[in-house]
Motif scaffolding. Structure first.
Motif, PDB file in Angstrom:
ATOM      1  N   ASN A 136       0.832  -1.206   0.000  1.00  0.00           N
ATOM      2  CA  ASN A 136       0.000   0.000   0.000  1.00  0.00           C
ATOM      3  C   ASN A 136       0.869   1.258   0.000  1.00  0.00           C
ATOM      4  OD1 ASN A 136      -2.319  -1.544   0.100  1.00  0.00           O
ATOM      5  ND2 ASN A 136      -2.676  -1.230   2.288  1.00  0.00           N
ATOM      6  N   SER A 137       1.920   1.240   0.805  1.00  0.00           N
ATOM      7  CA  SER A 137       2.813   2.399   0.881  1.00  0.00           C
ATOM      8  C   SER A 137       3.517   2.638  -0.445  1.00  0.00           C
ATOM      9  CB  SER A 137       3.845   2.199   1.996  1.00  0.00           C
ATOM     10  OG  SER A 137       3.249   2.326   3.273  1.00  0.00           O
ATOM     11  N   ILE A 138       3.997   1.570  -1.058  1.00  0.00           N
ATOM     12  CA  ILE A 138       4.684   1.711  -2.346  1.00  0.00           C
ATOM     13  C   ILE A 138       3.725   2.260  -3.396  1.00  0.00           C
ATOM     14  CG2 ILE A 138       5.767   0.410  -4.223  1.00  0.00           C
ATOM     15  CD1 ILE A 138       6.938  -1.442  -2.033  1.00  0.00           C
ATOM     16  N   GLU A 139       2.513   1.764  -3.366  1.00  0.00           N
ATOM     17  CA  GLU A 139       1.523   2.212  -4.352  1.00  0.00           C
ATOM     18  C   GLU A 139       1.170   3.685  -4.138  1.00  0.00           C
ATOM     19  OE1 GLU A 139      -2.411   3.037  -5.989  1.00  0.00           O
ATOM     20  OE2 GLU A 139      -2.080   2.713  -3.855  1.00  0.00           O
ATOM     21  N   LYS A 140       0.969   4.106  -2.890  1.00  0.00           N
ATOM     22  CA  LYS A 140       0.646   5.507  -2.618  1.00  0.00           C
ATOM     23  C   LYS A 140       1.801   6.430  -2.986  1.00  0.00           C
ATOM     24  CE  LYS A 140      -2.714   4.903   1.118  1.00  0.00           C
ATOM     25  NZ  LYS A 140      -2.977   5.126   2.554  1.00  0.00           N
ATOM     26  N   GLY A 141       3.020   5.969  -2.747  1.00  0.00           N
ATOM     27  CA  GLY A 141       4.177   6.783  -3.072  1.00  0.00           C
ATOM     28  C   GLY A 141       4.480   6.852  -4.559  1.00  0.00           C
ATOM     29  N   SER A 142       3.749   6.072  -5.365  1.00  0.00           N
ATOM     30  CA  SER A 142       3.983   6.025  -6.810  1.00  0.00           C
ATOM     31  C   SER A 142       2.948   6.804  -7.607  1.00  0.00           C
ATOM     32  CB  SER A 142       3.977   4.559  -7.275  1.00  0.00           C
ATOM     33  OG  SER A 142       4.951   3.812  -6.589  1.00  0.00           O
ATOM     34  N   ARG A 143       2.008   7.424  -6.916  1.00  0.00           N
ATOM     35  CA  ARG A 143       0.946   8.160  -7.610  1.00  0.00           C
ATOM     36  C   ARG A 143       0.576   9.388  -6.788  1.00  0.00           C
ATOM     37  NH1 ARG A 143      -3.533   7.456  -4.502  1.00  0.00           N
ATOM     38  NH2 ARG A 143      -3.825   5.472  -3.412  1.00  0.00           N
ATOM     39  N   ASP A 144      -0.318  10.189  -7.322  1.00  0.00           N
ATOM     40  CA  ASP A 144      -0.845  11.312  -6.565  1.00  0.00           C
ATOM     41  C   ASP A 144      -1.663  10.783  -5.389  1.00  0.00           C
ATOM     42  OD1 ASP A 144       0.294  13.057  -8.307  1.00  0.00           O
ATOM     43  OD2 ASP A 144      -1.563  13.630  -9.327  1.00  0.00           O
ATOM     44  N   SER A 145      -1.365  11.282  -4.203  1.00  0.00           N
ATOM     45  CA  SER A 145      -2.106  10.861  -3.019  1.00  0.00           C
ATOM     46  C   SER A 145      -2.159  12.030  -2.047  1.00  0.00           C
ATOM     47  CB  SER A 145      -1.449   9.642  -2.371  1.00  0.00           C
ATOM     48  OG  SER A 145      -0.128   9.951  -1.943  1.00  0.00           O
ATOM     49  N   TRP A 146      -3.131  11.978  -1.163  1.00  0.00           N
ATOM     50  CA  TRP A 146      -3.310  13.024  -0.162  1.00  0.00           C
ATOM     51  C   TRP A 146      -3.532  12.369   1.198  1.00  0.00           C
ATOM     52  CZ3 TRP A 146      -4.966  13.324  -5.102  1.00  0.00           C
ATOM     53  CH2 TRP A 146      -4.690  14.499  -5.824  1.00  0.00           C
ATOM     54  N   THR A 147      -3.030  13.001   2.233  1.00  0.00           N
ATOM     55  CA  THR A 147      -3.252  12.541   3.594  1.00  0.00           C
ATOM     56  C   THR A 147      -4.283  13.437   4.261  1.00  0.00           C
ATOM     57  OG1 THR A 147      -1.004  11.673   3.785  1.00  0.00           O
ATOM     58  CG2 THR A 147      -2.168  12.145   5.843  1.00  0.00           C
ATOM     59  N   MET A 148      -5.299  12.841   4.866  1.00  0.00           N
ATOM     60  CA  MET A 148      -6.293  13.617   5.594  1.00  0.00           C
ATOM     61  C   MET A 148      -5.700  14.043   6.938  1.00  0.00           C
ATOM     62  SD  MET A 148      -9.248  14.993   5.497  1.00  0.00           S
ATOM     63  CE  MET A 148     -10.149  14.143   4.188  1.00  0.00           C
ATOM     64  N   THR A 149      -5.839  15.322   7.250  1.00  0.00           N
ATOM     65  CA  THR A 149      -5.287  15.874   8.480  1.00  0.00           C
ATOM     66  C   THR A 149      -6.361  16.659   9.219  1.00  0.00           C
ATOM     67  OG1 THR A 149      -4.622  17.964   7.467  1.00  0.00           O
ATOM     68  CG2 THR A 149      -3.042  16.130   7.339  1.00  0.00           C
ATOM     69  N   PRO A 150      -6.158  16.953  10.494  1.00  0.00           N
ATOM     70  CA  PRO A 150      -7.133  17.762  11.237  1.00  0.00           C
ATOM     71  C   PRO A 150      -7.396  19.125  10.600  1.00  0.00           C
ATOM     72  CG  PRO A 150      -5.678  16.670  12.759  1.00  0.00           C
ATOM     73  CD  PRO A 150      -5.120  16.401  11.393  1.00  0.00           C
TER      74      PRO A 150
END
Length: 930
Positions: free
Chosen positions: A400-414
């Motif tokens: 999952n980490s490799i896949e997220k780091g290979s494309r556009d991704s966003w982290t939900m934050t407060p």
């Protein structure tokens, strides 16, 4: 536990039920002969570990492990490194004989699944089916938590000697890594406890020094930095060699009126984790509770029973979550001295977080060890029954980490959640408390997935930045945590910039992406209150600690892919290559921006050379150097020091053909007194380690010597770290430990007894400074503003009945965060620092001048109303205009006030220069006044 014939009969009956030829069947059939010679603890130690009023020390524990290693084929003893005091840190690898014969194969499987690189889902299933669950179970991280160390002795013996069906199944399915985290501490605590012949006098509340050479209890805040050798050893096993799916970190003491805290934990959990690790953490935690309850062991609590959360990265069990491992923490009561469980009415009614309350009763060490045995068995049993799923899911999280780091991704934050809440229609904003606000779903992407807020695909640390050796130290902290780092073999372009060869890149398309993001990105801690509109709920530890910020690293967030010629760094990096530039014969000039320049300076002073600081900008060999550059006149003493420094420390020395025309501040060797106290002060211990790393000469100084006066006879500088001056009023609460009587204290520790009193310390320090001495006061040691006649006063205070108190937490609360401060780097105390710096702030004070005040320098201050960079802050606007670091002249001497903790836990390399400059500048300035 001795071996009995009945065990052999049971093993034979069990073996008959198993498939012919299986490893488990073979092991069960041989159980009657493989365990008979395993020495029981009661037959080896002076007393059986678990006895009242008895603690085995590490030397005895080590000898016992070696005995067992020669008696059983279920255990392999592994040296994982040396401790701070030079002891061997041992790890007992326990499994079936068949598994131990194939350890390399199973370790390779664990590595491939954990790192996930080049492993597809089908292969992951095949590897998971072949592999063995790897479980780390440690003891003794906090050495006064004696249950864990004594319990591990019993647990290892039972796993080696018992041949019941469950034990054999566990051994066949699992590889268990039993390790001790703090051998030095176990030796100290056990020996101190056993020093009295009379058991009734035995205690360890009055330990004379820190139980980990430098940092004591704070050793469990070192995981992401790995500054201490014990932490580096543990991290190497966890994230670079064995990759366990479960990391069980055992502690004490449990909640009042209960026996043990067991996960799950209270919120918040860090938003960088893969949610699988949190879901499985809850599974294991409740498996532990249910086993205790099934065995009639009452008194376990979870979640709200204690303050433990899963936010901070520095602890051994919590750093595991950032590596996709299930990190467990238990906190249990007990110790060698019998005690009683108190009656706490609030714990007596069963509830979801305390399902089986315990009545008050007498409690003995063996009671705690029996609970530890159950908890250990529950964890290993879970791993055995879920072996394949554990192995597959650690791959899944890495993938999952490799896949997220290979494309556009966003982290939900407060912060993004608050944007959504603020977008709610006005007619919902005044709804009753607790009601859910609803927002137009069309706003989701616009408010939480802005293109510029994408998670980076990579971080680039450019070569040639101001303090490259510190950048390498930062990269080594990542490597110690199993992060893959690459170096550019040729120039490359990324994010619209061109970077030189030698630059480093950390890609996020790797299994440990959560850890990488946590080290580079700001922590955005939720606004967590006791109730809506109420006071903040205290976090378990600090809330903002972004290591790249703390270390002052220059880096770029790369939002798209990076192409170029890169080579993966195989192991820890040496300092970057230094050099001598130019052909001048008059001397050398070295920039002040590199922390390692202080090592050079200290070596020069010890060699009898004459370094000086240049008090104005200077240009040398095409380099424009800021004020504070170091001038070293050529001499036979200086030359070999310079040559060694550029080779070892990554420094650039510019050979000049003439001395600088600007003014010089000659430096001198300094005699530093580091204030400590009986039992040891952790902030002083961290600073001691730091001073040793940067080769400053110092010695500890204790209350009796400080209050005796005539300090100039022995010291040029006295350094008070946070807590060294007993805090009062607006400066916090003193937490000094117990001290024994002088008669009951070994002679070598008697000089360390005593506590500082305002009445005696104030005149001693005032006379020392006015006579030409230097005092550096960090954190709440800034209370000297209350004791001495100085032009500054604490700024973050309120008046209560004529007394200054700290601001209430509803109006101002910063529980360990990183803030942005301005710096006047033309002043000697600010030499080498940038004009703006990230500074660690933990419930600290700042300063404000009295009307018409003079003879002080404002070196660092908070300029903006929103200085928060990482963490959580309430009322941060109150900092605007207040002073963080000040240079105060008193008579011929100096008082340097540093409200924030500029050297906190040896992590904040970006602000070390405030401290280091103060140690050298004060004495040099006093000498110039003679």
């Amino acid at each position: 536990m001795r071996h009995h014939p009945s065990a052999a009969i049971a093993a034979a009956l069990f073996a008959a039920t198993l498939p012919m030829g299986s490893a488990l069947a073979q092991q069960a059939a041989e159980a009657g002969t493989t365990t008979a010679a395993v020495t029981a603890p009661a037959d080896f130690f002076k007393q059986s570990p678990g006895s009242d009023y008895y603690l085995a020390n590490y030397s005895e524990y080590e000898a016992y492990l070696k005995r067992l290693a020669g008696e059983t084929d279920r255990m392999k003893l592994v040296d994982i490194g040396k401790t701070a005091e030079g002891r061997t840190q041992w790890m007992a690898v326990v499994s079936s004989p068949a598994n131990l014969a194939r350890l390399d194969e199973y370790r390779n499987i664990a590595q491939r699944l954990a790192k996930a690189e080049g492993v597809d889902e089908a292969e992951a299933h095949r590897l998971a089916a072949r592999g063995k669950a790897v479980v780390w179970i440690d003891a003794g991280l906090h050495a006064t938590e004696t249950v864990t160390s004594q319990g591990q002795i019993q647990i290892i013996h039972r796993m080696l000697s018992q041949s019941d069906p469950e034990t054999l199944r566990m051994l066949d399915d699992c590889i268990i890594l039993f390790a001790h985290d703090n051998p030095d501490g176990m030796e100290l605590v056990s020996n101190w406890y056993m020093r009295h012949a009379d058991p009734a006098k035995r205690e360890y509340a009055t330990l004379p020094r820190l139980y980990q050479k430098y940092v004591g209890h704070d050793n469990n805040r070192d995981s992401f930095m790995a500054a201490m050798p014990e932490t580096e050893n543990v991290n190497r096993v966890l994230f670079r060699q064995w990759y366990p799916q479960i990391v069980y970190n055992q502690h004490q003491t449990g909640p009042e009126g209960m026996v043990v805290f067991v996960p799950p934990f209270r919120d918040p959990f860090n938003f960088n984790y893969d949610p699988i690790v949190m879901a499985m953490l809850n599974e294991v935690g409740f498996a532990m509770h249910s086993r205790l309850i099934a065995e009639g062991k009452a008194g376990s609590g979870t979640r709200s029973a204690a303050p433990y959360s899963t936010w901070h990265n520095g602890m051994e069990r919590s750093v595991s979550y950032f590596h996709n491992s299930i990190g467990l923490l238990t906190e249990i009561i007990g110790g060698p001295t019998p005690t009683k469980i108190p009656l706490v009415p609030a714990t007596q009614l069963p509830r979801g977080d305390e399902m089986m309350p315990i009545a008050p009763r007498a409690w003995h060490l063996q009671d705690s060890l029996d609970y530890q045995w159950t908890l250990n068995r529950a964890v290993i049993d879970y791993a055995s029954r879920n072996r394949e799923r554990l192995l597959f899911n650690i791959w899944r999280m890495g993938a999952n980490s490799i896949e997220k780091g290979s494309r556009d991704s966003w982290t939900m934050t407060p912060t993004k959640v608050q944007r959504l809440a603020d977008a709610a229609p006005l007619d919902q904003k005044d709804a009753r408390p607790g009601s859910a606000k609803k927002v137009d779903p069309a706003l989701y992407a616009a408010l939480t997935q802005r293109p510029e807020e994408r998670d980076p695909r990579a971080y680039v640390i450019p070569a040639g930045q101001a303090d490259m050796p510190t950048a390498v130290a930062f990269l080594n902290a990542l490597i110690k945590n199993g992060v893959d780092v690459e170096q550019a073999a040729a120039p490359f372009a990324a994010g619209g910039k061109t970077y030189p060869a030698g630059s480093y890149i950390v890609r996020t398309a790797q299994a440990y992406r959560p850890h990488i993001l946590d080290m580079f990105e700001p922590q955005d801690h939720p606004h967590d209150t006791e109730y809506p509109g109420g006071p903040p709920k205290a976090p378990y530890d600090i809330t903002g600690y972004t290591l790249a910020y703390q270390m002052g690293i220059g880096f770029d967030r790369i939002l798209d892919g990076v192409e170029g010629t890169f080579e993966r760094v195989p192991d820890l990096l040496p300092p970057p290559p230094g050099r001598i530039e130019g052909q001048g014969k008059a001397g050398w000039i070295v920039g002040h921006e590199t922390n390692n320049s202080f090592i050079l300076t200290n070596r020069l002073l010890k060699a009898g050379a004459k370094p000086a600081w240049i008090d104005a900008p200077v240009t040398a060999n095409g380099h424009a150097l800021r004020p504070g550059a170091i001038w070293i006149p050529a001499s036979p003493r200086a030359a070999p020091v310079i040559e060694r420094a550029v080779r070892e420390l990554g420094l650039v020395a510019i050979a000049s053909d003439r001395a600088p025309e600007a003014g010089l501040l000659p430096l001198k060797p300094v005699r530093i007194g580091l204030v400590d106290r009986y039992g040891g002060l952790m902030s002083a211990g961290w600073t001691r380690w730091l001073l040793e790393q940067f080769e400053f000469d110092f010695r500890p100084v204790y209350p009796k010597r400080l209050e005796a006066g005539n300090l100039a006879h022995d010291f040029d500088v006295i350094l008070f770290t946070d807590g060294a001056l007993p805090p009062k009023g607006a400066w916090g609460t003193d937490r000094a430990g117990k001290q024994p009587s002088e008669r009951d204290t070994p002679p070598e520790y008697r000089a360390t007894l005593g506590t500082l009193s305002d009445e005696r310390i104030a005149p001693a320090i005032d006379g020392f400074i006015r006579g030409g001495g230097t005092v550096v006061a960090i954190g709440n040691a800034g209370r000297f503003t209350d004791l001495l006649s100085v032009p500054l006063a604490p700024a973050l205070v309120r008046q209560v009945g004529g007394e200054r108190k700290a601001l209430d937490t509803k109006s101002f609360y910063i529980p360990g965060s990183i803030l942005r401060a301005r710096v006047d780097n033309r002043q000697p105390l600010g030499y080498g620092l940038p004009e703006a710096v990230d500074i660690f702030f933990n419930r600290s004070q700042t300063f404000t001048p009295a009307p018409g005040a003079t003879d002080y320098g404002k070196v660092a201050w908070f300029e903006d109303r929103n200085p928060l960079r990482s963490g959580w802050a309430i009322g941060e606007e109150r900092l605007a205009g207040t002073i963080a670091v000040a240079d105060i002249g008193l008579g011929r001497g100096k008082l340097f006030l540093m409200g924030p903790e500029v050297a906190q836990r040896a992590q904040s390399h970006g602000t070390f220069k405030f401290l280091f400059n103060g140690l050298l500048y004060g004495p040099a300035a006093a000498e110039a006044k003679r």
